[in-house]
Every structure is written in structure tokens, then in C-alpha cells.
Design a protein around this motif. Structure first.
Motif, PDB file in Angstrom:
ATOM      1  N   ARG A 250      -3.662  -6.331  -0.847  1.00 41.73           N
ATOM      2  CA  ARG A 250      -2.545  -5.764  -0.095  1.00 41.73           C
ATOM      3  C   ARG A 250      -1.479  -6.823   0.071  1.00 41.73           C
ATOM      4  NH1 ARG A 250      -4.272  -2.946   4.954  1.00 41.73           N
ATOM      5  NH2 ARG A 250      -4.171  -1.034   3.735  1.00 41.73           N
TER       6      ARG A 250
ATOM      7  N   PRO B  18       2.330  -7.967   1.465  1.00 39.43           N
ATOM      8  CA  PRO B  18       3.082  -7.667   2.691  1.00 39.43           C
ATOM      9  C   PRO B  18       3.933  -6.417   2.534  1.00 39.43           C
ATOM     10  CG  PRO B  18       3.179 -10.012   2.211  1.00 39.43           C
ATOM     11  CD  PRO B  18       2.524  -9.364   1.018  1.00 39.43           C
ATOM     12  N   GLY B  19       3.772  -5.494   3.464  1.00 34.97           N
ATOM     13  CA  GLY B  19       4.575  -4.281   3.445  1.00 34.97           C
ATOM     14  C   GLY B  19       4.187  -3.253   2.411  1.00 34.97           C
ATOM     15  N   GLU B  20       3.075  -3.492   1.716  1.00 38.38           N
ATOM     16  CA  GLU B  20       2.652  -2.585   0.655  1.00 38.38           C
ATOM     17  C   GLU B  20       1.309  -1.956   0.989  1.00 38.38           C
ATOM     18  OE1 GLU B  20       6.075  -3.375  -1.472  1.00 38.38           O
ATOM     19  OE2 GLU B  20       4.511  -1.925  -1.992  1.00 38.38           O
ATOM     20  N   ASP B  21       0.991  -0.887   0.275  1.00 34.16           N
ATOM     21  CA  ASP B  21      -0.333  -0.292   0.396  1.00 34.16           C
ATOM     22  C   ASP B  21      -1.356  -1.154  -0.349  1.00 34.16           C
ATOM     23  OD1 ASP B  21       1.005   3.058  -0.004  1.00 34.16           O
ATOM     24  OD2 ASP B  21       0.654   1.869   1.824  1.00 34.16           O
ATOM     25  N   ARG B  22      -2.588  -0.970   0.041  1.00 30.56           N
ATOM     26  CA  ARG B  22      -3.646  -1.666  -0.674  1.00 30.56           C
ATOM     27  C   ARG B  22      -3.759  -1.097  -2.088  1.00 30.56           C
ATOM     28  NH1 ARG B  22      -8.817  -2.583   2.852  1.00 30.56           N
ATOM     29  NH2 ARG B  22      -8.939  -0.315   2.737  1.00 30.56           N
TER      30      ARG B  22
END
Length: 122
Positions: free
Chosen positions: A39, A41-45
Motif C-alpha cells: 500500500r 501513501p494515499g492508494e489502495d492495497r
């Protein structure tokens, strides 16, 4: 109690390599598929790689792009992720996971580690 503990993260310059490890406990390691996700920063896994219980099959997400290799040592209850040619876009927390099914879908994985931070600088 099932437990997964990742290690091996850190800071590296672009083009460098890291090897992540994940030690499992709590039930028979060689009966489970293992996966690596990350994951940013600021993103989906997102899915990185998976390996079947016997270590004979592996599958990679597009993020791996031939740069990453997943492996396992069932005698040591450990799964590895060897990463090379790292790029700043690889900066993320990397998680290992275990489940009954060899899959790229995170919903198939029952147990997760706490994650290890990988930071790649340009």
C-alpha cells in the motif's frame, strides 16, 4: 494464534535491491498459500506476488514487472520477496498474508502481518 512478522524493509536508492522476509507461526505453514501486497501513501492495497503451498507455482502482479521474485522455505516457515531495480514508485508498506487459496485477491487471505516500510529515493 496465527502470526506473520515481516522484516527487511528500509530505505534504498533507485536501482537498488531489498529482500523482504515474513515468518509465520500458528499453524502448518506448508498448507497455506502466501502472498505479498503493498500500500502506497494515499492508494489502495495492491497485489504484488503469491506462491502456492509447495513453492512450485508463483504469480505476480503488474507492479512486479519481472523485478521481484517470491519464494518460500517451508522448513523455516518463511516467505521472501526479493526486489531489484527498485523505483521511487515502489515506496509503500509491504504486507505478507496467508490463506487457503493461491490467489491475487486479497479477500482470499485470512491473516496479515503488520507490514514493513520500503522507501525508494531517486
Amino acid at each position: 494464534q496465527v502470526q506473520l512478522v515481516e522484516s527487511g524493509g528500509g530505505s534504498v536508492q533507485a536501482g537498488g535491491s531489498l529482500r523482504l522476509s515474513c515468518v509465520a507461526s500458528g499453524r502448518a505453514f506448508n498448507s497455506d498459500a502466501m502472498g505479498w501486497f503493498r500500500r502506497a501513501p494515499g492508494e489502495d492495497r495492491e497485489f504484488v506476488a503469491a506462491i502456492n503451498p509447495g513453492g512450485t507455482l508463483s504469480y505476480y502482479g503488474s507492479v512486479a514487472r519481472g523485478r521481484f521474485t517470491i519464494s518460500r522455505d517451508n522448513a523455516k516457515d518463511t516467505v521472501y520477496l526479493q526486489m531489484s531495480s527498485l523505483e521511487p514508485e515502489d515506496t509503500a508498506v509491504y504486507y505478507c498474508a496467508r490463506g487457503r487459496k493461491f490467489s491475487d485477491y486479497e479477500g482470499e487471505y485470512e491473516d496479515w502481518g503488520q507490514g514493513t516500510q520500503v522507501t525508494v529515493s531517486s
